[in-house]
Design an enzyme around this catalytic site. Structure first.
Site, PDB file in Angstrom:
ATOM      1  N   LYS A  65       0.800  -1.084  -0.091  1.00 45.09           N
ATOM      2  CA  LYS A  65      -0.015  -0.198   0.036  1.00 45.09           C
ATOM      3  C   LYS A  65       1.020   1.111  -0.030  1.00 45.09           C
ATOM      4  O   LYS A  65       2.084   1.069   0.254  1.00 45.09           O
ATOM      5  CB  LYS A  65      -1.029  -0.075   1.136  1.00 45.09           C
TER       6      LYS A  65
ATOM      7  N   ASP B 265      -6.473   4.309  -5.099  1.00 44.60           N
ATOM      8  CA  ASP B 265      -7.448   4.101  -3.588  1.00 44.60           C
ATOM      9  C   ASP B 265      -7.774   5.646  -3.688  1.00 44.60           C
ATOM     10  O   ASP B 265      -8.082   6.335  -4.447  1.00 44.60           O
ATOM     11  CB  ASP B 265      -6.360   3.703  -2.629  1.00 44.60           C
TER      12      ASP B 265
HETATM   13  P1  NDP Z   1     -12.400   8.074  -3.761  1.00 45.73           P
HETATM   14  O1  NDP Z   1     -11.385   9.176  -3.392  1.00 45.73           O
HETATM   15  O2  NDP Z   1     -12.874   7.879  -5.102  1.00 45.73           O
HETATM   16  O3  NDP Z   1     -13.856   8.566  -2.815  1.00 45.73           O
HETATM   17  C1  NDP Z   1     -13.683   8.790  -1.507  1.00 45.73           C
HETATM   18  C2  NDP Z   1     -15.074   9.239  -1.128  1.00 45.73           C
HETATM   19  O4  NDP Z   1     -15.094   9.299   0.262  1.00 45.73           O
HETATM   20  C3  NDP Z   1     -15.267  10.651  -1.601  1.00 45.73           C
HETATM   21  O5  NDP Z   1     -16.560  10.938  -1.466  1.00 45.73           O
HETATM   22  C4  NDP Z   1     -14.784  11.519  -0.362  1.00 45.73           C
HETATM   23  O6  NDP Z   1     -15.372  12.848   0.018  1.00 45.73           O
HETATM   24  C5  NDP Z   1     -15.280  10.493   0.917  1.00 45.73           C
HETATM   25  N1  NDP Z   1     -14.474  10.560   1.986  1.00 45.73           N
HETATM   26  C6  NDP Z   1     -13.049  10.586   1.937  1.00 45.73           C
HETATM   27  N2  NDP Z   1     -12.608  10.803   3.193  1.00 45.73           N
HETATM   28  C7  NDP Z   1     -13.525  11.256   3.998  1.00 45.73           C
HETATM   29  C8  NDP Z   1     -13.734  11.371   5.453  1.00 45.73           C
HETATM   30  N3  NDP Z   1     -12.925  11.551   6.149  1.00 45.73           N
HETATM   31  N4  NDP Z   1     -15.009  11.382   6.023  1.00 45.73           N
HETATM   32  C9  NDP Z   1     -16.181  11.254   4.872  1.00 45.73           C
HETATM   33  N5  NDP Z   1     -16.085  11.282   3.826  1.00 45.73           N
HETATM   34  C10 NDP Z   1     -14.771  10.977   2.998  1.00 45.73           C
HETATM   35  O7  NDP Z   1     -11.949   6.769  -3.136  1.00 45.73           O
HETATM   36  P2  NDP Z   1     -12.429   5.353  -3.039  1.00 45.73           P
HETATM   37  O8  NDP Z   1     -13.788   5.189  -3.550  1.00 45.73           O
HETATM   38  O9  NDP Z   1     -11.650   4.600  -4.154  1.00 45.73           O
HETATM   39  O10 NDP Z   1     -12.072   4.609  -1.744  1.00 45.73           O
HETATM   40  C11 NDP Z   1     -12.903   4.661  -0.599  1.00 45.73           C
HETATM   41  C12 NDP Z   1     -12.706   3.628   0.403  1.00 45.73           C
HETATM   42  O11 NDP Z   1     -12.894   2.465  -0.221  1.00 45.73           O
HETATM   43  C13 NDP Z   1     -11.337   3.860   1.015  1.00 45.73           C
HETATM   44  O12 NDP Z   1     -11.361   3.132   2.399  1.00 45.73           O
HETATM   45  C14 NDP Z   1     -10.482   2.986   0.229  1.00 45.73           C
HETATM   46  O13 NDP Z   1      -9.372   2.359   0.998  1.00 45.73           O
HETATM   47  C15 NDP Z   1     -11.634   1.756   0.027  1.00 45.73           C
HETATM   48  N6  NDP Z   1     -11.280   0.915  -1.228  1.00 45.73           N
HETATM   49  C16 NDP Z   1     -10.970   1.378  -2.449  1.00 45.73           C
HETATM   50  C17 NDP Z   1     -10.554   0.602  -3.472  1.00 45.73           C
HETATM   51  C18 NDP Z   1     -10.631   0.959  -4.714  1.00 45.73           C
HETATM   52  O14 NDP Z   1     -10.285   0.327  -5.855  1.00 45.73           O
HETATM   53  N7  NDP Z   1     -10.696   2.337  -5.216  1.00 45.73           N
HETATM   54  C19 NDP Z   1     -10.693  -0.976  -3.187  1.00 45.73           C
HETATM   55  C20 NDP Z   1     -11.065  -1.433  -2.253  1.00 45.73           C
HETATM   56  C21 NDP Z   1     -11.096  -0.468  -1.034  1.00 45.73           C
HETATM   57  P3  NDP Z   1     -14.638  13.938  -0.656  1.00 45.73           P
HETATM   58  O15 NDP Z   1     -14.962  14.065  -2.014  1.00 45.73           O
HETATM   59  O16 NDP Z   1     -15.256  15.101   0.121  1.00 45.73           O
HETATM   60  O17 NDP Z   1     -13.120  13.942  -0.462  1.00 45.73           O
HETATM   61  O1  2IT Z   2      -7.922  -1.535  -1.037  1.00 45.86           O
HETATM   62  C1  2IT Z   2      -7.836  -1.835  -2.012  1.00 45.86           C
HETATM   63  O2  2IT Z   2      -8.059  -3.041  -2.134  1.00 45.86           O
HETATM   64  C2  2IT Z   2      -7.384  -1.182  -3.175  1.00 45.86           C
HETATM   65  N1  2IT Z   2      -7.366   0.161  -3.043  1.00 45.86           N
HETATM   66  C3  2IT Z   2      -7.056  -1.755  -4.325  1.00 45.86           C
HETATM   67  C4  2IT Z   2      -5.977  -2.439  -4.683  1.00 45.86           C
HETATM   68  C5  2IT Z   2      -5.619  -2.689  -6.102  1.00 45.86           C
HETATM   69  O3  2IT Z   2      -4.218  -3.148  -6.190  1.00 45.86           O
HETATM   70  O4  2IT Z   2      -6.324  -2.710  -6.903  1.00 45.86           O
END
Ligand code: NDP
Ligand code: 2IT
Length: 460
Positions: free
Chosen positions: A140, A180
């Site tokens: 990560k 992420d």
């Molecule tokens: P994005 O940056 O696309 O979106 C994050 C969203 O969450 C935004 O709407 C953001 O709001 C909001 N957010 C972020 N921080 C906070 C906070 N402290 N309080 C409230 N809202 C918050 O990220 P992802 O959708 O990719 O990731 C979201 C979660 O999913 C994370 O925990 C990530 O680790 C997890 N994840 C992601 C994967 C991926 O493939 N992308 C895979 C597996 C897990 P704002 O726009 O205001 O910042």
């Molecule tokens: O938390 C997660 O699993 C991710 N952000 C995706 C990692 C990846 O290598 O696709």
């Protein structure tokens, strides 16, 4: 504990002592890293029965090896803003464990990123990647850079500077980063362009989440959100339930949230609320996902904009109020520790049926315990959100073969992987005496494969 396994009292006592020793060591070696401690504590406690049953893990120091990153790289990321001012951010990559394959995991750009956050995410990634059944180690990374309010030029210069240093440490058989929070297709594109120049070679397999024009996989963008709903559907089906007609609350409005909403709506649910870090929108008659996509994916604006075209919806500032809304199913898809015990209590009071974690560690330990105690169906992050990294692995496979699968082919693979994760998780929870606790099941099932690989590979 241990009754189902016929374990002797002293076997359990030894395992508990071992777990507590390793926990104390982790806390001592990583002072003040509360998120990392939280993730390790939750996992290690649930491993006591498997450690007791297989003394070989204790003999081989598996818990010490699993909790100490193989490598933690920290670097400075200097960049120049549009006014010519120089800034320096901190970059990280934790190459946590390579028992099952090259290091694999996302990059996060958010001001809260520090060593504790990347280590907790990297540690969770070990078991998550193992659960996918794919040949993936775990890593990560990211930076404390805040993308909010930055111009496209600033994002590009920062990302290129970050990629210049990260490039020294990655490779298709070494470490394969992806996105992420705060890192999507745009940032992956800038990184790929910079690394291609530096490497003097077109190696498609150095990153995943790439654009579809240059080696990306169909379904990667949708994979985490879709996968969470595929897992949820399995869990509901097993309990004689379905998403059809259910009210669903989703936190966040980013990559994971949008595609969780899309798939849940496709399965017949009504999405009643979603949020960003400023506040949440609520519409019991159903949120229009196309509008959320336009505001967040295309325009990069705030979720409050939704009311301009949907004046019947409500907007409330602050994020945590979203959990006080009546709903049947909650999908936390924003960030870590966004559901605490109070939030969980409100959800339980409103008779929530199921919670599926799209984000990483969105529920605190107390919240999770409350859900389990109240028979709320609970899909833990490392199982429920594994679809993203699973399709990253399919992207790597396509890159190696220099061919592309159709949307349907990748989606079929994803559905099969998520079903399998559900079955393995459930089976492990029952086998080790925790029926109905998928959190424990996911830790046990994910751990077994990595632990056995570590034993087989020995130590020098
Ligand atoms: P994005 O940056 O696309 O979106 C994050 C969203 O969450 C935004 O709407 C953001 O709001 C909001 N957010 C972020 N921080 C906070 C906070 N402290 N309080 C409230 N809202 C918050 O990220 P992802 O959708 O990719 O990731 C979201 C979660 O999913 C994370 O925990 C990530 O680790 C997890 N994840 C992601 C994967 C991926 O493939 N992308 C895979 C597996 C897990 P704002 O726009 O205001 O910042
Ligand atoms: O938390 C997660 O699993 C991710 N952000 C995706 C990692 C990846 O290598 O696709």
């Amino acid at each position: 504990m241990g009754v189902a396994l016929g374990l002797k009292k002293d076997e359990l006592k030894n395992a508990k002592e071992y777990v507590n020793e390793v926990l104390a060591l982790v806390k001592k070696k990583n002072p003040g890293e509360t998120e990392f401690h939280q993730a390790v504590e939750e996992v290690l406690h649930s491993l006591i029965p498997i450690i007791a049953k297989h003394p070989v893990y204790m003999d081989n120091g598996i818990l010490e090896r699993l909790t100490e990153p193989e490598r933690l790289i920290t670097f400075s990321v200097p960049w120049v803003d549009d006014n010519g001012k120089t800034h320096v951010n901190r970059g990280f990559r934790v190459q946590f464990n390579s028992a099952l394959g090259p290091y694999k995991g996302g990059l996060r750009f958010h001001p809260s990123v520090n060593a504790s956050i990347v280590k907790f995410l990297g540690f969770e990634q070990i078991l998550k990647n193992s659960l996918t059944g794919q040949p993936l180690g775990a890593g990560k990374g990211g930076s404390d850079f805040d993308p909010k309010g930055k111009s496209d030029g600033e994002i590009m210069r920062f990302t290129q500077s970050f990629a210049t240093e990260l490039n020294k440490h990655i490779g298709p058989d070494i470490d394969i980063p992806a996105g992420d929070t705060g890192v999507g297709a745009r940032e992956i594109g800038f990184m790929f362009g910079q690394m291609k120049r530096l490497r003097g070679a077109y190696e498609a397999g150095i990153l995943t989440g790439k654009g579809l024009e240059y080696g990306g996989s169909l379904v990667r963008k949708e994979a985490t959100g879709y996968g969470t709903v595929y897992f949820l559907n399995e869990m509901l089906k097993d309990a004689g339930l379905s998403l059809n007609g259910k009210r669903v609350t989703v936190s966040g409005s980013g990559n994971v949230s949008i595609y969780a909403m899309e798939k849940a709506a496709e399965s017949g649910a009504t999405i009643v609320a979603c949020s960003d870090s400023d506040g949440y929108i609520y519409d019991p008659s159903g949120i229009e996902i196309a509008t959320v996509k336009r505001i967040k994916e295309e325009e990069g604006k705030r979720i409050s904009e939704y009311l301009k075209t949907h004046p019947g919806a409500e907007y409330h500032s602050g994020c945590s109020g979203i959990w006080s809304l009546p709903c049947d199913i909650a999908l936390p898809c924003a960030t870590q520790n966004e559901i605490d015990e109070n939030d969980a209590q409100m959800l339980v009071k409103n008779h929530v049926l199921a919670v599926a974690e799209g984000a990483n560690m969105p529920s605190t330990k107390a919240a999770k315990d409350l859900f389990v105690k109240n028979n709320v169906l609970f899909a833990p992050a490392k199982a429920a959100n594994a679809g993203g990294v699973a399709v990253s692995s399919l992207e790597m496979a396509q890159n190696s073969m220099r061919l592309r699968w159709t949307f349907e082919e990748v989606d079929q693979h994803l559905q099969k992987i998520m079903k399998n994760i559900y079955q393995e998780t459930k089976k492990a929870s029952e086998e080790y005496g925790y029926p109905g606790d998928l959190s424990v099941g996911a830790n046990l099932a994910g751990f077994k494969r990595v632990a056995d690989a570590l034993v087989s590979q020995g130590v020098v």
